[in-house]
Design a protein around this motif. Structure first.
Motif, PDB file in Angstrom:
ATOM      1  N   PRO A   1       0.843  -1.192   0.000  1.00  0.00           N
ATOM      2  CA  PRO A   1       0.000   0.000   0.000  1.00  0.00           C
ATOM      3  C   PRO A   1       0.878   1.241   0.000  1.00  0.00           C
ATOM      4  CG  PRO A   1      -0.424  -1.405   1.919  1.00  0.00           C
ATOM      5  CD  PRO A   1       0.793  -1.916   1.263  1.00  0.00           C
ATOM      6  N   ASN A   2       0.508   2.168  -0.766  1.00  0.00           N
ATOM      7  CA  ASN A   2       1.255   3.418  -0.745  1.00  0.00           C
ATOM      8  C   ASN A   2       0.767   4.279   0.410  1.00  0.00           C
ATOM      9  OD1 ASN A   2      -1.188   4.499  -1.435  1.00  0.00           O
ATOM     10  ND2 ASN A   2      -0.712   4.549  -3.614  1.00  0.00           N
ATOM     11  N   LYS A   3       1.330   5.420   0.476  1.00  0.00           N
ATOM     12  CA  LYS A   3       0.991   6.289   1.599  1.00  0.00           C
ATOM     13  C   LYS A   3      -0.495   6.555   1.704  1.00  0.00           C
ATOM     14  CE  LYS A   3       4.491   8.893   3.637  1.00  0.00           C
ATOM     15  NZ  LYS A   3       5.704   8.866   2.837  1.00  0.00           N
ATOM     16  N   GLN A   4      -1.047   6.873   0.594  1.00  0.00           N
ATOM     17  CA  GLN A   4      -2.454   7.225   0.593  1.00  0.00           C
ATOM     18  C   GLN A   4      -3.287   6.053   1.102  1.00  0.00           C
ATOM     19  OE1 GLN A   4      -3.693  10.059   0.362  1.00  0.00           O
ATOM     20  NE2 GLN A   4      -5.755   9.228   0.707  1.00  0.00           N
ATOM     21  N   LYS A   5      -2.946   4.918   0.599  1.00  0.00           N
ATOM     22  CA  LYS A   5      -3.676   3.726   0.971  1.00  0.00           C
ATOM     23  C   LYS A   5      -3.539   3.478   2.473  1.00  0.00           C
ATOM     24  CE  LYS A   5      -5.457   0.289  -1.736  1.00  0.00           C
ATOM     25  NZ  LYS A   5      -5.525  -0.134  -3.129  1.00  0.00           N
ATOM     26  N   ILE A   6      -2.355   3.651   2.935  1.00  0.00           N
ATOM     27  CA  ILE A   6      -2.133   3.440   4.362  1.00  0.00           C
ATOM     28  C   ILE A   6      -3.010   4.357   5.183  1.00  0.00           C
ATOM     29  CG2 ILE A   6      -0.455   3.773   6.208  1.00  0.00           C
ATOM     30  CD1 ILE A   6       1.576   2.446   4.665  1.00  0.00           C
ATOM     31  N   LYS A   7      -3.105   5.553   4.735  1.00  0.00           N
ATOM     32  CA  LYS A   7      -3.967   6.493   5.444  1.00  0.00           C
ATOM     33  C   LYS A   7      -5.395   5.972   5.497  1.00  0.00           C
ATOM     34  CE  LYS A   7      -2.455  11.313   5.489  1.00  0.00           C
ATOM     35  NZ  LYS A   7      -1.001  11.169   5.489  1.00  0.00           N
ATOM     36  N   GLU A   8      -5.853   5.529   4.358  1.00  0.00           N
ATOM     37  CA  GLU A   8      -7.227   5.039   4.309  1.00  0.00           C
ATOM     38  C   GLU A   8      -7.427   3.855   5.245  1.00  0.00           C
ATOM     39  OE1 GLU A   8      -7.475   6.046  -0.462  1.00  0.00           O
ATOM     40  OE2 GLU A   8      -8.131   4.096   0.288  1.00  0.00           O
ATOM     41  N   ILE A   9      -6.512   2.957   5.120  1.00  0.00           N
ATOM     42  CA  ILE A   9      -6.618   1.758   5.946  1.00  0.00           C
ATOM     43  C   ILE A   9      -6.603   2.124   7.424  1.00  0.00           C
ATOM     44  CG2 ILE A   9      -5.454  -0.375   6.600  1.00  0.00           C
ATOM     45  CD1 ILE A   9      -4.355  -0.490   3.740  1.00  0.00           C
ATOM     46  N   THR A  10      -5.721   3.018   7.730  1.00  0.00           N
ATOM     47  CA  THR A  10      -5.637   3.444   9.123  1.00  0.00           C
ATOM     48  C   THR A  10      -6.962   4.002   9.608  1.00  0.00           C
ATOM     49  OG1 THR A  10      -3.315   3.994   8.820  1.00  0.00           O
ATOM     50  CG2 THR A  10      -4.413   4.897  10.745  1.00  0.00           C
ATOM     51  N   VAL A  11      -7.539   4.806   8.761  1.00  0.00           N
ATOM     52  CA  VAL A  11      -8.820   5.377   9.152  1.00  0.00           C
ATOM     53  C   VAL A  11      -9.848   4.283   9.373  1.00  0.00           C
ATOM     54  CG1 VAL A  11     -10.762   6.758   8.369  1.00  0.00           C
ATOM     55  CG2 VAL A  11      -8.420   7.572   8.015  1.00  0.00           C
TER      56      VAL A  11
ATOM     57  N   ASN B   1       4.045  -0.806   9.421  1.00  0.00           N
ATOM     58  CA  ASN B   1       4.862  -1.892   9.945  1.00  0.00           C
ATOM     59  C   ASN B   1       4.219  -3.247   9.709  1.00  0.00           C
ATOM     60  OD1 ASN B   1       6.937  -0.319  10.938  1.00  0.00           O
ATOM     61  ND2 ASN B   1       5.924   0.014  12.901  1.00  0.00           N
ATOM     62  N   TRP B   2       2.937  -3.258   9.898  1.00  0.00           N
ATOM     63  CA  TRP B   2       2.260  -4.536   9.749  1.00  0.00           C
ATOM     64  C   TRP B   2       2.474  -5.087   8.348  1.00  0.00           C
ATOM     65  CZ3 TRP B   2      -1.373  -7.125   6.904  1.00  0.00           C
ATOM     66  CH2 TRP B   2      -1.866  -8.314   7.454  1.00  0.00           C
ATOM     67  N   PHE B   3       2.323  -4.246   7.366  1.00  0.00           N
ATOM     68  CA  PHE B   3       2.492  -4.724   5.998  1.00  0.00           C
ATOM     69  C   PHE B   3       3.945  -5.107   5.726  1.00  0.00           C
ATOM     70  CE2 PHE B   3      -1.699  -2.985   5.311  1.00  0.00           C
ATOM     71  CZ  PHE B   3      -2.244  -3.890   4.423  1.00  0.00           C
ATOM     72  N   GLN B   4       4.805  -4.318   6.246  1.00  0.00           N
ATOM     73  CA  GLN B   4       6.214  -4.651   6.083  1.00  0.00           C
ATOM     74  C   GLN B   4       6.497  -6.048   6.629  1.00  0.00           C
ATOM     75  OE1 GLN B   4       7.434  -2.325   3.864  1.00  0.00           O
ATOM     76  NE2 GLN B   4       9.302  -2.274   5.068  1.00  0.00           N
ATOM     77  N   ASN B   5       6.063  -6.237   7.842  1.00  0.00           N
ATOM     78  CA  ASN B   5       6.331  -7.518   8.477  1.00  0.00           C
ATOM     79  C   ASN B   5       5.602  -8.655   7.781  1.00  0.00           C
ATOM     80  OD1 ASN B   5       8.109  -6.888  10.668  1.00  0.00           O
ATOM     81  ND2 ASN B   5       6.408  -5.839  11.652  1.00  0.00           N
ATOM     82  N   ARG B   6       4.400  -8.391   7.425  1.00  0.00           N
ATOM     83  CA  ARG B   6       3.614  -9.438   6.794  1.00  0.00           C
ATOM     84  C   ARG B   6       4.292  -9.904   5.519  1.00  0.00           C
ATOM     85  NH1 ARG B   6       1.132 -13.000   5.543  1.00  0.00           N
ATOM     86  NH2 ARG B   6      -0.976 -13.679   5.907  1.00  0.00           N
TER      87      ARG B   6
END
Lengths: 214, 214
Positions: free
Chosen positions: A109-119, A134-139
């Motif tokens: 996920p790019n930054k934007q996506k991360i933001k969305e997911i976070t929300v 981090n979660w995606f990195q680790n996953r």
DNA sequence: AACATATGAATGAACG
DNA sequence: CGTTCATTCATATGTT
């Protein structure tokens, strides 16, 4: 202070006036004193060491990494223990969503996506973009690794399996950075500071006494 | 100090408690036990801390003055292979210096600067220009990212970072010994080794009791 | 309680 | 330079 109570020791376990006092022999008392003073000394020394070391380290600015002072934490569970969790843990729901997104592919996920997911996940529990990141990195990293080591075996060599990865140096400069060491070995064999070992043996001695009294 | 008479008096379950010898009341004994166990606990924790810290330090390269076995090492056939660490880890001192330079601003160090820095840091542990280069790259990238991801509440980190002492030093080996404060602050809230403060207070408490018994 | 595993986080290095 | 990978550290959790 250890003058005349030998006598007491003698009769301390008769049932006389029921319990009235527990007495200790001189020797016991003395042993206790020693034990305590040993502990006191050890503690002082250890504290000293700790301070000097951490001073240096903290000084370096690091090591302060993770503190989650979740504001919510205070609110959680009616005025009770502030279980300051030191690291984020996804709720089942969050995990589910994360897994789903991960399985959808779409790679990182790019930054934007991360933001969305976070929300989105934020609706199901405290979470930050960093957590998601981090979660995606680790996953990713771990799912990849799983693929690679289905059946791996080595009879004896423990950790350093994929030892030499021939790295190419891109920098035109010297890249003599190889640094040796396995810290496990080092820390076990060579003591960082001499005093420490001595302290340890003293502590053991103390514990030894302690087993009697405690 | 005030204790002796009082405690004896406190042993009032039976008037007979007045055995005029130095014996310990139940309470005193209990106190002693607590004190000792407190010390024991403290010692354990401290030892634990110390170990983890020194281990890290070793890891960080404190102890690798003796270097790398070079390609020769590869030739060391047979069972014994010295495991080489694959990636550089700055020693606390190196980190400190790097941070300082970074904070000085001056943006990206050019080649020349990197060379200088490398030389300077080389006095405190194995290091290469590439390491330095990478470090600055990462440092910059991550500090920038941090701005963009405000989620994680590391409110302190910033403030602490700026508590830098104005003390100036040219010599790299000078140890700045400030910032114990920030450490303590962190420990108060939530810190990786939460507990140090608590330990300290317990130690004080213990010493307090101790002053009576010892 | 010692030991094992899972996983969040930190970070050096590499890629485009 | 921004992003990603690979490795490591630390802690939470589980097992004997």
């Amino acid at each position: 202070m250890e003058a005349e109570q030998d006598t007491r020791a003698a009769n301390n376990n008769n049932g006389i006036g029921s319990l009235y006092v527990k007495v200790m022999t001189d020797e016991q008392l003395e042993m206790l004193r020693q034990q305590i003073s040993v502990y006191a000394t050890i503690c002082d020394r250890l504290v000293e060491m700790h301070k000097s070391i951490t001073t240096q380290q903290d000084l370096a600015g690091m090591r302060l990494g993770n503190l989650y002072c979740d504001p919510l934490m205070a609110a959680c569970s009616g005025g009770h223990k502030i279980t300051a969790r030191q690291r984020w843990t996804p709720t089942p729901i969050q995990l589910q969503i994360l897994e789903r997104i991960f399985d959808e592919g779409n790679g990182t996920p790019n930054k934007q996506k991360i933001k969305e997911i976070t929300v989105e996940l934020g609706q199901h529990g405290q979470i930050s973009e960093t957590n998601v990141y981090n979660w995606f990195q680790n996953r990713r990293a771990r799912s990849k690794r799983k693929q690679l080591l289905p059946s791996q075996n080595n009879l004896e060599a423990e950790a350093d399996a994929e030892v030499e990865s021939p790295k190419e140096k891109k920098m035109p400069e010297i890249q003599e950075t190889i640094q040796l060491h396995s810290y496990e070995n080092l820390s076990h064999t060579t003591s960082p500071d001499l005093g420490f070992e001595q302290l340890m043996s003293k502590i053991e001695a103390a514990s030894c006494y302690g087993s009697y009294f405690l």
